[in-house]
Write an enzyme that holds these catalytic residues in place. Structure first.
Site, PDB file in Angstrom:
ATOM      1  N   GLY A  36     -34.569 -31.907 -95.456  1.00  0.00           N
ATOM      2  CA  GLY A  36     -34.992 -33.300 -95.267  1.00  0.00           C
ATOM      3  C   GLY A  36     -35.233 -33.569 -93.781  1.00  0.00           C
TER       4      GLY A  36
ATOM      5  N   ASP B 137     -33.905 -35.845 -91.668  1.00  0.00           N
ATOM      6  CA  ASP B 137     -32.774 -36.097 -90.779  1.00  0.00           C
ATOM      7  C   ASP B 137     -32.040 -34.818 -90.387  1.00  0.00           C
ATOM      8  OD1 ASP B 137     -33.553 -38.668 -91.201  1.00  0.00           O
ATOM      9  OD2 ASP B 137     -31.929 -39.155 -92.587  1.00  0.00           O
ATOM     10  N   SER B 138     -31.697 -34.001 -91.374  1.00  0.00           N
ATOM     11  CA  SER B 138     -30.924 -32.812 -91.010  1.00  0.00           C
ATOM     12  C   SER B 138     -31.771 -31.849 -90.182  1.00  0.00           C
ATOM     13  CB  SER B 138     -30.321 -32.120 -92.243  1.00  0.00           C
ATOM     14  OG  SER B 138     -31.304 -31.539 -93.057  1.00  0.00           O
TER      15      SER B 138
ATOM     16  N   CYS C  21     -31.352 -68.444 -86.330  1.00  0.00           N
ATOM     17  CA  CYS C  21     -30.887 -69.065 -87.567  1.00  0.00           C
ATOM     18  C   CYS C  21     -29.411 -69.476 -87.454  1.00  0.00           C
ATOM     19  CB  CYS C  21     -31.149 -68.132 -88.758  1.00  0.00           C
ATOM     20  SG  CYS C  21     -30.995 -68.992 -90.336  1.00  0.00           S
ATOM     21  N   TYR C  22     -28.520 -68.821 -88.159  1.00  0.00           N
ATOM     22  CA  TYR C  22     -27.100 -69.181 -88.024  1.00  0.00           C
ATOM     23  C   TYR C  22     -26.677 -69.059 -86.558  1.00  0.00           C
ATOM     24  CZ  TYR C  22     -22.018 -69.060 -88.602  1.00  0.00           C
ATOM     25  OH  TYR C  22     -20.684 -69.314 -88.514  1.00  0.00           O
TER      26      TYR C  22
ATOM     27  N   GLU D 119     -38.107 -62.077 -86.451  1.00  0.00           N
ATOM     28  CA  GLU D 119     -38.120 -60.648 -86.790  1.00  0.00           C
ATOM     29  C   GLU D 119     -38.893 -60.342 -88.071  1.00  0.00           C
ATOM     30  OE1 GLU D 119     -35.677 -62.743 -87.038  1.00  0.00           O
ATOM     31  OE2 GLU D 119     -34.389 -62.379 -88.760  1.00  0.00           O
TER      32      GLU D 119
ATOM     33  N   LYS E 164     -35.008 -44.621 -88.782  1.00  0.00           N
ATOM     34  CA  LYS E 164     -35.808 -43.564 -89.407  1.00  0.00           C
ATOM     35  C   LYS E 164     -37.143 -43.320 -88.679  1.00  0.00           C
ATOM     36  CE  LYS E 164     -35.936 -40.863 -93.062  1.00  0.00           C
ATOM     37  NZ  LYS E 164     -34.765 -40.165 -93.621  1.00  0.00           N
TER      38      LYS E 164
ATOM     39  N   HIS F 170     -37.076 -67.148 -88.273  1.00  0.00           N
ATOM     40  CA  HIS F 170     -36.794 -65.709 -88.142  1.00  0.00           C
ATOM     41  C   HIS F 170     -37.969 -64.973 -87.485  1.00  0.00           C
ATOM     42  CE1 HIS F 170     -33.036 -65.442 -90.439  1.00  0.00           C
ATOM     43  NE2 HIS F 170     -33.486 -66.539 -91.025  1.00  0.00           N
TER      44      HIS F 170
ATOM     45  N   SER G   3     -30.824 -29.387 -95.226  1.00  0.00           N
ATOM     46  CA  SER G   3     -31.267 -29.690 -96.589  1.00  0.00           C
ATOM     47  C   SER G   3     -32.782 -29.560 -96.703  1.00  0.00           C
ATOM     48  CB  SER G   3     -30.869 -31.109 -96.951  1.00  0.00           C
ATOM     49  OG  SER G   3     -31.641 -32.021 -96.189  1.00  0.00           O
TER      50      SER G   3
ATOM     51  N   GLY H 275     -26.793 -65.621 -90.631  1.00  0.00           N
ATOM     52  CA  GLY H 275     -25.642 -65.324 -91.471  1.00  0.00           C
ATOM     53  C   GLY H 275     -25.606 -66.317 -92.609  1.00  0.00           C
TER      54      GLY H 275
END
Ligand code: XMP
Length: 512
Positions: A226, A228-229, A82-83, A172, A368, A170, A224, A55
């Site tokens: 796309g 996701d939909s 970290c934080y 990640e 995603k 970090h 759409s 953070g």
């Protein structure tokens, strides 16, 4: 759903989302919660472990996010990053100080402990990634320092008995050499997770949950085309079959042959009940004479809602609306911690126009890449699963100035050629978004023996991880050359092709 759960407690760090993705990559399900979530609520979620994120604050500022020290005595394994690491030190009585200079970027990490579970299998020295000004000057009583860098005396500390771990760096971030190993060790060796989170299990559970929620009611999905939909619709379709109706509004501003391909995939291959509304004329006539970007967007948004409303009413009462919301949207607008909130510019307002009892968001918990995996699992063709993002207002934001049917056709052809050449060069997955833009500019050229006065097409290709910032893609010159020569030769009305070499910021990805 009954998965092993890791909670990621968000203290406002820019890497929060990334930590969550990494945990999922280790095969462990996780959820991001705000640091304001009370400890009792966290305990009730029965997590196998908790990760405290980084953070931007300093633990000594009174307004800085903090947490109940009882967490450290709860018996739940904790990893502070970290934080999060500094907060752990602070809460347990250690000392955190502000350094004269910040440590930012790569640093050499030296592991001091031979038997730390966190560093099991890690190299004795490796590259880690730092981004901090405050540092842990003294570890709290009961905690052992397990790693250091030349400027950071406590780069990692732990109390094995209480299962408390902290790292200043970090893990990640991709530049942290042993980062994934360290996270994996925390998840599996410290928290005891098995790492069996996968998409087939998710699909099975979600289908069951959707059946329970929807019962014998009716569901509508605005498709759409796309990723996701389509994946959301396919999942609901698996659960309740023809109780789902998909509505696909073709506003005439799609890419070449896209309307037909969406129809073929959804209706023929996936067998979903689909209504295609050919509203090209409506949209184009409302856009006539309009050239201001925001005005175009507004008109398309409004018209979309109007069409959706009119056609939706014809279907009678629909109880649920499917939405393709994914987890990054939920995190960005939900945890109330992060400083940057992306404004979503999807064709909006759908839930308000028709009277639905509720919405269904089957991808709400997925990233995603997980949506893509799930799409493959559900038998959606790769061409659709790997489709690049396409803006709701479509080619309208890629035609500068007034939109006419001729310009749409011209851009569709130029764009199709560019995409084909990118595909032929095998670059589709390396370049995150690539398309052609029709500028409003004409210039002089020569073709055969004659002078031309035709349009300039701009090509745009970007690499990005989140679409909030982006760099222009270094597409090889010979690929650009081929696309350029094909476009001027095959598309009438174009005599010049440019490649956009601007990053975002200062430019945006789309031109309007
Ligand atoms: P910009 O142009 O803002 O685009 O850098 C960032 C990403 O968002 C997409 N985009 C949109 N997506 N509706 C959408 O669903 C929109 O109105 C819209 N405008 C931009 C853009 O394609 C890029 O991926």
């Amino acid at each position: 759903m009954n998965h092993e759960l890791i909670v990621i407690l968000d203290f406002g760090g820019q890497y929060c989302n990334l930590i969550a993705r990494r945990v999922r990559e280790c095969g462990v399900y996780c959820e991001v919660k705000s640091y304001k979530t009370p400890l009792d609520e966290l305990k009730a979620m029965n997590p196998k472990g908790i990760i405290l994120t980084g953070g931007p604050n300093s633990v000594y500022d009174e307004t800085s996010p903090s947490y109940s020290a009882d967490l450290m005595e709860s018996g739940i394994p904790v990893l502070g990053i970290c934080y999060g690491a500094q907060l752990m030190a602070h809460l347990l009585g250690g000392k955190v100080e502000t350094a004269l200079t910040s440590e930012f970027g790569g640093a050499q990490l030296t592991v001091l402990s031979q038997d730390s579970l966190l560093f099991d299998g890690a190299k004795e020295t490796s590259q880690c990634w730092m981004s901090h000004t405050d540092y842990i000057a003294q570890a709290p009583k009961g905690m052992t320092v397990t790693a250091q860098t030349p400027v950071c005396p406590c780069a990692a500390m732990e109390d094995r008995d209480r299962r408390l771990y902290a790292v200043q760096f970090h893990p990640e971030v991709a530049h942290c050499e042993d980062g994934m190993l360290i996270l994996d060790n925390f998840l599996k060796k410290v928290c005891g997770c098995s790492g069996d989170w996968e998409m087939s299990g998710y699909a099975k559970d979600m289908i069951k949950a959707l059946r329970e929620k929807i019962g014998d009611k009716k569901v509508l999905c605005a498709l759409s085309g796309g990723v996701d939909s389509t994946v959301a619709a396919a999942l609901v379709h698996r659960a309740v079959g023809d109780q789902l109706t998909c509505m696909f509004v073709d506003h005439g501003l799609l890419r070449k042959d896209e309307g037909d391909s969406v129809e073929r995939i959804c209706s023929k291959q996936l067998n979903m009940k689909m209504i295609r509304i050919n509203a090209q004329d409506r949209f184009l006539s409302r856009l006539k004479g309009v050239s201001a970007p925001e005005e175009k967007r507004k008109i398309i948004g409004e018209e979309f809602i109007r069409v959706f409303e009119e056609e939706g009413r014809k279907l009678g009462k629909m109880n649920f609306l499917v939405q393709g919301t994914i987890y990054p949207d939920v995190i960005e607008s939900g945890t109330d911690t992060s400083a940057v909130i992306k404004s979503h510019h999807n064709v909006g307002g759908l839930p308000d126009v028709i009277d639905f009892d509720d919405i269904v968001e089957p991808l709400r918990l997925l990233f995603k890449d997980e949506v893509r995996k799930l799409g493959i699992e559900l038998g959606i063709p790769e061409e659709l699963v790997w489709r690049q993002p396409f803006p709701g207002p479509g080619l309208a934001v890629r035609i500068i100035g007034e939109i006419t049917p001729d310009k749409v056709a011209l851009l569709q052809d130029a764009d199709a050629i560019f995409r084909e050449e990118i595909k032929n060069a095998g670059l589709e997955r390396e370049i995150n978004q690539y398309f052609a833009v029709l500028t409003d500019m004409r210039s002089v050229g020569v073709m055969g023996d004659g002078r031309t006065y035709d349009y300039t097409v701009a090509l745009r290709g970007v690499t990005t991880s989140d679409f909030m910032t982006a760099d222009f893609a270094r597409i090889p010159y010979d690929v650009l050359a081929k696309a350029s020569s094909r476009i001027v030769n095959e598309v009438k009305g174009v005599n010049r092709v440019c490649y956009d070499i601007t990053a975002k910021p200062p430019a945006t990805i789309e031109w309007e």
